[in-house]
Motif scaffolding. Structure first.
Motif, mmCIF file in Angstrom:
data_model
loop_
_atom_site.group_PDB
_atom_site.id
_atom_site.type_symbol
_atom_site.label_atom_id
_atom_site.label_comp_id
_atom_site.label_asym_id
_atom_site.label_seq_id
_atom_site.Cartn_x
_atom_site.Cartn_y
_atom_site.Cartn_z
ATOM 1 N N CYS A 60 -92.561 56.737 -19.406
ATOM 2 C CA CYS A 60 -92.374 57.866 -20.334
ATOM 3 C C CYS A 60 -92.783 57.468 -21.750
ATOM 4 O O CYS A 60 -93.411 58.259 -22.467
ATOM 5 C CB CYS A 60 -90.919 58.338 -20.317
ATOM 6 N N TYR A 61 -92.441 56.269 -22.152
ATOM 7 C CA TYR A 61 -92.818 55.757 -23.475
ATOM 8 C C TYR A 61 -94.349 55.763 -23.616
ATOM 9 O O TYR A 61 -94.890 56.256 -24.607
ATOM 10 C CB TYR A 61 -92.263 54.343 -23.643
ATOM 11 N N LEU A 62 -95.025 55.243 -22.597
ATOM 12 C CA LEU A 62 -96.494 55.216 -22.633
ATOM 13 C C LEU A 62 -97.068 56.630 -22.617
ATOM 14 O O LEU A 62 -98.066 56.906 -23.290
ATOM 15 C CB LEU A 62 -97.046 54.392 -21.470
ATOM 16 N N GLY A 63 -96.427 57.513 -21.858
ATOM 17 C CA GLY A 63 -96.854 58.916 -21.854
ATOM 18 C C GLY A 63 -96.754 59.519 -23.244
ATOM 19 O O GLY A 63 -97.672 60.211 -23.700
ATOM 20 N N GLY A 64 -95.661 59.265 -23.922
ATOM 21 C CA GLY A 64 -95.503 59.753 -25.298
ATOM 22 C C GLY A 64 -96.538 59.170 -26.223
ATOM 23 O O GLY A 64 -97.076 59.852 -27.103
ATOM 24 N N ARG A 65 -96.858 57.920 -26.019
ATOM 25 C CA ARG A 65 -97.834 57.246 -26.877
ATOM 26 C C ARG A 65 -99.248 57.791 -26.657
ATOM 27 O O ARG A 65 -100.001 57.975 -27.602
ATOM 28 C CB ARG A 65 -97.800 55.753 -26.573
ATOM 29 N N TRP A 66 -99.596 58.048 -25.393
ATOM 30 C CA TRP A 66 -100.952 58.488 -25.078
ATOM 31 C C TRP A 66 -101.125 59.998 -25.136
ATOM 32 O O TRP A 66 -102.186 60.487 -25.508
ATOM 33 C CB TRP A 66 -101.365 57.993 -23.692
ATOM 34 N N ILE A 67 -100.088 60.719 -24.727
ATOM 35 C CA ILE A 67 -100.207 62.167 -24.601
ATOM 36 C C ILE A 67 -99.658 62.897 -25.820
ATOM 37 O O ILE A 67 -100.145 63.954 -26.192
ATOM 38 C CB ILE A 67 -99.488 62.649 -23.318
ATOM 39 N N GLY A 68 -98.634 62.339 -26.430
ATOM 40 C CA GLY A 68 -97.993 62.996 -27.559
ATOM 41 C C GLY A 68 -96.881 63.915 -27.103
ATOM 42 O O GLY A 68 -96.422 63.840 -25.962
ATOM 43 N N LEU A 69 -96.470 64.806 -27.986
ATOM 44 C CA LEU A 69 -95.312 65.657 -27.717
ATOM 45 C C LEU A 69 -95.635 67.147 -27.695
ATOM 46 O O LEU A 69 -94.726 67.976 -27.718
ATOM 47 C CB LEU A 69 -94.219 65.392 -28.762
ATOM 48 N N GLU A 70 -96.942 67.481 -27.637
ATOM 49 C CA GLU A 70 -97.297 68.904 -27.659
ATOM 50 C C GLU A 70 -98.382 69.287 -26.659
ATOM 51 O O GLU A 70 -98.861 70.411 -26.668
ATOM 52 C CB GLU A 70 -97.737 69.302 -29.070
ATOM 53 N N ARG A 71 -98.779 68.386 -25.792
ATOM 54 C CA ARG A 71 -99.912 68.632 -24.903
ATOM 55 C C ARG A 71 -99.689 69.787 -23.937
ATOM 56 O O ARG A 71 -100.563 70.605 -23.724
ATOM 57 C CB ARG A 71 -100.243 67.357 -24.125
ATOM 58 N N TRP A 72 -98.506 69.846 -23.302
ATOM 59 C CA TRP A 72 -98.242 70.866 -22.298
ATOM 60 C C TRP A 72 -97.298 71.924 -22.840
ATOM 61 O O TRP A 72 -96.515 71.684 -23.752
ATOM 62 C CB TRP A 72 -97.665 70.236 -21.033
ATOM 63 N N GLY A 73 -97.360 73.107 -22.242
ATOM 64 C CA GLY A 73 -96.560 74.237 -22.694
ATOM 65 C C GLY A 73 -95.069 73.957 -22.769
ATOM 66 O O GLY A 73 -94.399 74.340 -23.726
ATOM 67 N N TRP A 74 -94.516 73.264 -21.768
ATOM 68 C CA TRP A 74 -93.083 72.995 -21.775
ATOM 69 C C TRP A 74 -92.690 72.151 -22.976
ATOM 70 O O TRP A 74 -91.565 72.244 -23.463
ATOM 71 C CB TRP A 74 -92.612 72.359 -20.470
ATOM 72 N N ARG A 103 -93.860 72.435 -25.947
ATOM 73 C CA ARG A 103 -93.886 73.232 -27.176
ATOM 74 C C ARG A 103 -92.744 74.240 -27.262
ATOM 75 O O ARG A 103 -92.618 74.939 -28.264
ATOM 76 C CB ARG A 103 -95.236 73.933 -27.297
ATOM 77 N N ARG A 104 -91.921 74.313 -26.244
ATOM 78 C CA ARG A 104 -90.779 75.231 -26.284
ATOM 79 C C ARG A 104 -89.835 74.814 -27.415
ATOM 80 O O ARG A 104 -89.660 73.614 -27.679
ATOM 81 C CB ARG A 104 -90.032 75.213 -24.961
ATOM 82 N N PRO A 105 -89.215 75.778 -28.066
ATOM 83 C CA PRO A 105 -88.358 75.472 -29.212
ATOM 84 C C PRO A 105 -87.238 74.466 -28.916
ATOM 85 O O PRO A 105 -87.008 73.547 -29.712
ATOM 86 C CB PRO A 105 -87.780 76.834 -29.609
ATOM 87 N N ARG A 106 -86.563 74.611 -27.799
ATOM 88 C CA ARG A 106 -85.475 73.665 -27.487
ATOM 89 C C ARG A 106 -86.006 72.265 -27.238
ATOM 90 O O ARG A 106 -85.376 71.282 -27.615
ATOM 91 C CB ARG A 106 -84.685 74.151 -26.278
ATOM 92 N N VAL A 107 -87.154 72.175 -26.590
ATOM 93 C CA VAL A 107 -87.744 70.866 -26.321
ATOM 94 C C VAL A 107 -88.210 70.237 -27.629
ATOM 95 O O VAL A 107 -87.963 69.053 -27.883
ATOM 96 C CB VAL A 107 -88.898 70.979 -25.300
ATOM 97 N N GLN A 108 -88.861 71.019 -28.472
ATOM 98 C CA GLN A 108 -89.291 70.498 -29.776
ATOM 99 C C GLN A 108 -88.082 70.069 -30.614
ATOM 100 O O GLN A 108 -88.141 69.062 -31.317
ATOM 101 C CB GLN A 108 -90.124 71.538 -30.527
ATOM 102 N N ALA A 109 -86.984 70.820 -30.533
ATOM 103 C CA ALA A 109 -85.761 70.440 -31.253
ATOM 104 C C ALA A 109 -85.232 69.109 -30.725
ATOM 105 O O ALA A 109 -84.784 68.256 -31.510
ATOM 106 C CB ALA A 109 -84.704 71.537 -31.119
ATOM 107 N N ALA A 110 -85.296 68.907 -29.413
ATOM 108 C CA ALA A 110 -84.847 67.638 -28.834
ATOM 109 C C ALA A 110 -85.738 66.494 -29.295
ATOM 110 O O ALA A 110 -85.250 65.405 -29.635
ATOM 111 C CB ALA A 110 -84.843 67.728 -27.309
ATOM 112 N N PHE A 111 -87.043 66.711 -29.324
ATOM 113 C CA PHE A 111 -87.959 65.683 -29.810
ATOM 114 C C PHE A 111 -87.681 65.354 -31.276
ATOM 115 O O PHE A 111 -87.677 64.191 -31.681
ATOM 116 C CB PHE A 111 -89.422 66.121 -29.654
#
Length: 181
Positions: A53-67, A69-77
């Protein structure tokens, strides 16, 4: 068990916790596998999943897929990013015990470039603590409840689920009071 724990890092519906608890109960009630082996294998699966998951965050970031970008998910990030900057160990240890938080924190740790050596060291200790906790729940229940391995596994999984539900309820109640949820 390794595959379930590894998969649980990416899909929170996979019963990694229940598997570790069940194997902890089997270790005590039947003598196999050894309890230490259960903890080591669960730790390895948890750490490998968290690092994935750490590597996924590093390579993909936090906005690549629709889920993502959801407000609750972005708030958690956002919540995870703010806390990771100040208290990496506290956040990683706490998140290890909360399914969606674990995913959000590990992705955020990678995306926000928490130094890999520090991340892996802390995540490894958190995975070990989690694995020991889950396995010991099963071991304790198996040593107290008579009836053999099957009863020990069933009762230990029910106890672990009950503990998880109680913790979730406490966190939700606390979140409502502090406005976190």
């Amino acid at each position: 068990m390794f595959v379930l724990v590894l998969g649980d890092a990416f899909l929170v519906v996979i019963p990694g916790e229940a598997a570790v608890t069940a194997f902890g109960a089997l270790a005590v009630s039947s003598g196999a596998p050894p309890l230490v082996a259960v903890i080591v294998v669960a730790t390895a699966g948890a750490l490998l999943g968290d690092v994935g998951c750490y590597l996924g965050g590093r390579w993909i970031g936090l906005e690549r897929w629709g889920w993502m970008r959801r407000p609750r998910v972005q708030a958690a990030f956002s919540w995870a990013r703010t806390r990771l900057d100040r208290r990496t160990a506290l956040v990683l240890f706490t998140a290890r015990f909360i399914p969606f938080a674990r995913l959000a924190v590990n992705l955020t740790a990678g995306a926000s470039r928490v130094p890999a050596p520090r991340y892996v060291a802390v995540a490894g200790l958190a995975a070990l603590g989690w694995a020991a906790y889950q396995a010991l729940i099963g071991a304790v229940v198996a040593s107290v409840v008579p009836g053999g391995p099957i009863v020990a596994v069933v009762v230990s999984v029910v106890v672990a689920i009950g503990i998880g539900l109680a913790i979730d309820a406490l966190l939700a109640r606390r979140g409502r009071r502090t406005g976190m949820l």
